[in-house]
Design a protein around this motif. Structure first.
Motif, mmCIF file in Angstrom:
data_model
loop_
_atom_site.group_PDB
_atom_site.id
_atom_site.type_symbol
_atom_site.label_atom_id
_atom_site.label_comp_id
_atom_site.label_asym_id
_atom_site.label_seq_id
_atom_site.Cartn_x
_atom_site.Cartn_y
_atom_site.Cartn_z
ATOM 1 N N GLN A 134 0.814 -1.211 0.000
ATOM 2 C CA GLN A 134 0.000 0.000 0.000
ATOM 3 C C GLN A 134 0.849 1.262 0.000
ATOM 4 O O GLN A 134 0.521 2.232 -0.663
ATOM 5 C CB GLN A 134 -0.910 0.010 1.231
ATOM 6 N N PRO A 178 -6.605 18.191 6.938
ATOM 7 C CA PRO A 178 -5.944 17.286 6.009
ATOM 8 C C PRO A 178 -6.904 16.299 5.343
ATOM 9 O O PRO A 178 -8.039 16.115 5.774
ATOM 10 C CB PRO A 178 -4.985 16.524 6.925
ATOM 11 N N GLN A 179 -6.420 15.685 4.298
ATOM 12 C CA GLN A 179 -7.084 14.547 3.680
ATOM 13 C C GLN A 179 -6.445 13.291 4.280
ATOM 14 O O GLN A 179 -5.228 13.274 4.459
ATOM 15 C CB GLN A 179 -6.813 14.624 2.175
ATOM 16 N N MET A 180 -7.229 12.291 4.572
ATOM 17 C CA MET A 180 -6.626 11.127 5.227
ATOM 18 C C MET A 180 -6.985 9.835 4.511
ATOM 19 O O MET A 180 -8.107 9.688 4.025
ATOM 20 C CB MET A 180 -7.131 11.003 6.660
ATOM 21 N N LYS A 182 -6.593 5.686 5.346
ATOM 22 C CA LYS A 182 -6.154 4.670 6.286
ATOM 23 C C LYS A 182 -5.638 3.470 5.502
ATOM 24 O O LYS A 182 -6.271 3.047 4.534
ATOM 25 C CB LYS A 182 -7.346 4.264 7.159
ATOM 26 N N LEU A 183 -4.531 2.932 5.904
ATOM 27 C CA LEU A 183 -3.972 1.754 5.247
ATOM 28 C C LEU A 183 -4.243 0.527 6.119
ATOM 29 O O LEU A 183 -4.849 0.619 7.181
ATOM 30 C CB LEU A 183 -2.475 1.926 5.025
ATOM 31 N N HIS A 184 -3.760 -0.604 5.663
ATOM 32 C CA HIS A 184 -3.903 -1.826 6.440
ATOM 33 C C HIS A 184 -3.214 -1.678 7.790
ATOM 34 O O HIS A 184 -2.346 -0.841 7.960
ATOM 35 C CB HIS A 184 -3.242 -2.989 5.702
ATOM 36 N N SER A 185 -3.579 -2.569 8.689
ATOM 37 C CA SER A 185 -2.859 -2.578 9.956
ATOM 38 C C SER A 185 -2.282 -3.968 10.169
ATOM 39 O O SER A 185 -2.688 -4.921 9.500
ATOM 40 C CB SER A 185 -3.786 -2.198 11.103
ATOM 41 N N LEU A 196 -1.740 5.232 8.789
ATOM 42 C CA LEU A 196 -2.620 6.220 8.198
ATOM 43 C C LEU A 196 -1.759 7.304 7.580
ATOM 44 O O LEU A 196 -0.762 7.711 8.161
ATOM 45 C CB LEU A 196 -3.501 6.827 9.300
ATOM 46 N N TYR A 199 -2.535 14.084 4.316
ATOM 47 C CA TYR A 199 -1.804 14.984 3.430
ATOM 48 C C TYR A 199 -2.595 16.241 3.191
ATOM 49 O O TYR A 199 -3.798 16.310 3.427
ATOM 50 C CB TYR A 199 -1.454 14.283 2.117
#
Lengths: 207, 450
Positions: A134, A178-180, A182-185, A196, A199
């Protein structure tokens, strides 16, 4: 690379701390490469987590990350680390453009009583692999960093942590509105790490 | 709610949709993404409409929002740390030197036995004619263990090792009163600032006037700070002057930034940064390396957050770039600054005028002295800022504090014309500098996994 002994599925606090700090080392390298903070030529390819990973060959960056992960694993073993944030800032203005946020939840029982947990190496590696994929793919949606950038790493610790001499207190370097994503954990059963990226909003995106 | 905002966010973010469909490299984690919620927090959430159901979800957006909120209220329960040494800037392909960082001290906290803090002063001396003027710095404790105190026109020396008192000098009626005293690092020479804008340097061994510095200021000199052979003086005229005491034309630099009397002046432990506080409520940080002879030096940072005169300044002895500052009667706050980045790290309202601040050299503690209503000394734990003790005894505001060379005893002088000694900082511990040399290796702690 990973050393294996007979008891495969038992994970200790130390081992978990090592996995997490090692993960952060590779993740930081990957972010610096993929986001173009340092020139492409300064990275070398290695195999890790079943993926080709890129590691910096720049001595300065190398020693920075090495020292960092050494301290992180110490805090992780003490269960004192709450979050690590890799901040990418504009070199010229110092404006924060991206924050890579790794939240860490520690199993208090393991720290206090020294028990161990069970989770196979393979499974953890697979979870980490997904995050690494990711991170590599994040360039498709993150805004272009078209100016020279610098990075910094913030560690959120418990208040009772003694500040090592090589560290100073910092402000959180937040991004306004910001814009967020979330990625895998991944979860070692002792440390759970949520990733996360936040940006700076592109102007045309929201308005 | 979730579903609706999710779809609306999709509509409003064509970028995400396109990438998710067209790009083979993006692997979304639908269960974890929850863009709808993130979007909600970014738009509705930040407008102040708190959603009660949101409390159960741990969205990072909410965390960030709470973090900001907590910071605004100074209730931050985490510490944010960063490396002092920043990673190299990308363009320099090869860094000039590879920094080998010293190994980290073992973070395992050693259990320390509780020390008792005596609530009353160990010794009280009369200080007749001690001027009750907030802006003056009339007390200092030198490295040779001698306390100097200015009482109106006279400077007295009190030797802490044998409790003997000596009069160093009485200045002329027209020149006085003495407005500041400060020991040079050698513990032998004493700088005395006067009401007539002059600064005198005295040799305490021979009780002789070494030299007089003139022409630096237009008004009284109420703050002094030594940095090796540089004596920095702050005046009522708002100017800060660096004097090289070795050379004939002693004024080497002038810092202009304060509009009113400069009453607080402290060099950092490294001698690199100077903190100055003024009656104009400003704190300035000046960097030595930024100064040049041709251009007027600009401050590195200006802190405008205090709402009262800033006389109390103290550099942290155990953490570089950490400055504590305390404001006067209208402000009553102790604030902590990272002077490297200029960030305000914490602010605590003490409920009373802050006249002086001292760090404990042996423990992570801060001592503050106060005015109305309690005229107390307060001992704070750093960084939690839990109040550990209050020391009462003075009957008027405690204007000045000085720390003994061993860091254990504190002298305080107050408007009640007494000089009190407090055994507040405990006994010095043997510096256990067991700096274990740690091998630096690539970040893989492979040998440790299982």
């Amino acid at each position: 690379m990973a050393a294996r002994t007979g008891s495969k599925d038992i994970i200790t606090l130390r081992g978990s701390a090592a996995i997490v700090s090692e993960f952060f080392g590779y993740a930081a390298n990957s972010i610096l490469y993929n986001r173009g903070v340092y020139p492409e030529e300064s990275f070398v390819k290695v195999k890790k987590y079943g993926l080709p990973m890129l590691l910096t060959d720049d001595q300065g960056v190398k020693s920075f990350i090495t020292n960092l992960t050494a301290q992180l694993s110490e805090w992780l073993e003490a269960g004192k680390l709450q979050r690590i944030v890799l901040v990418i800032m504009s070199k010229a203005s110092g404006e924060v453009l991206e924050r890579w946020n790794f939240s860490i939840e520690t199993d208090g029982e393991v720290v206090d009583q020294g028990v161990s947990r069970e989770k196979s190496d393979k499974e953890i590696m697979r979870e980490i692999q997904a995050i690494m994929r990711q991170i590599a793919s994040s360039i498709t949606y993150l805004p272009c960093l078209d100016e020279p950038c610098v990075f910094d790493v913030l560690a959120y610790t418990d208040t009772d942590v003694a500040v090592p001499f090589t560290w100073i207190e910092s402000d959180p370097k937040l991004i306004a509105n910001p814009q967020m994503v979330k990625l895998h954990s991944f979860d070692t059963k002792i440390h759970k790490v949520d990733t996360l990226v936040s940006y700076k909003n592109d102007e045309w995106d929201e308005q | 709610m979730d579903a609706r905002s999710w779809s609306s966010s999709r509509k409003r973010h064509p970028l995400h949709k396109k990438n998710a469909e067209n790009c083979d490299r993006f692997i979304p984690n639908r269960s974890a993404m929850d863009l709808g919620y993130a979007h909600y927090m970014l738009t509705e959430g930040t407008k102040g409409k708190e959603n009660s159901t949101a409390a159960t979800l741990t969205s990072p957006g909410r965390e960030a929002y709470q973090k900001k909120l907590a910071e605004a209220c100074n209730m931050d329960r985490t510490r944010i740390l960063a490396f002092k040494n920043k990673p190299p800037v990308p363009v320099e392909a090869i860094p000039k030197h590879i920094l080998s960082l010293p190994s980290h001290p073992p973070s395992k906290s050693v259990k320390k036995s509780r020390r008792s803090i005596p609530q009353s002063s160990e010794r009280t001396l009369d200080a007749p004619d001690f001027l009750d003027d907030f802006y003056l710095n009339l007390l200092d404790w030198g490295s040779s263990n001698v306390v100097s105190i200015a009482l109106s026109n006279t400077v007295y020396l009190w030797d802490a090792s044998d409790s003997s008192t000596a009069e160093l000098v009485t200045v002329e009626e027209d020149d006085g009163p003495v407005t500041s005293v400060n020991w040079a690092p050698d513990g032998r020479h004493l700088a005395i600032g006067l009401n007539n804008s002059h600064v005198q340097l005295w040799d305490s061994m021979t009780s002789k006037l070494v030299r007089t510095l003139r022409g630096g200021h237009q008004g009284r000199v109420c703050s002094l700070a030594w940095n090796n052979h540089i004596l920095t003086t702050g005046g009522m005229d708002g100017k800060i002057v660096n004097n090289d005491v070795r050379v004939r034309s002693h004024i080497v630099e002038t810092y202009r930034g304060h509009q009113q009397e400069v009453c607080g002046l402290k060099w950092s432990g490294t001698g690199q940064q100077l903190a100055s506080g003024g009656n104009d409520n400003f704190v300035h940080i000046w960097d030595r390396s930024m100064s040049s002879t041709s251009l007027p030096t600009r401050w590195l940072h200006r802190f405008e957050e205090h709402r009262g005169a800033v006389k109390a300044l103290a550099w942290c002895p155990f953490q570089a770039n950490l400055l504590a500052s305390g404001g006067g009667g209208d402000d009553q706050c102790i604030k902590f600054w990272n002077t490297h980045t200029g960030a305000c790290l914490n602010s605590v309202n003490t409920g009373s005028q802050v006249c002086a601040l001292l760090w404990n050299k042996n423990e992570r503690e801060l001592l503050s002295s106060h005015g109305f209503t309690e005229n107390q000394l307060a001992l704070w734990k750093y960084p939690s800022m839990v109040k550990m003790a209050e020391l009462n005894g003075h009957t008027s505001r405690v204007l000045c504090m000085a720390q003994s060379p061993d860091g254990c005893t504190v002298a305080s002088a107050a408007g009640d014309e007494t000089l009190r000694f407090w055994n507040v900082f405990g006994t010095p511990e043997v510096a256990e500098s067991a700096s274990k040399a740690k091998k630096v290796e690539p970040f893989a702690y492979v040998h440790r996994i299982r």
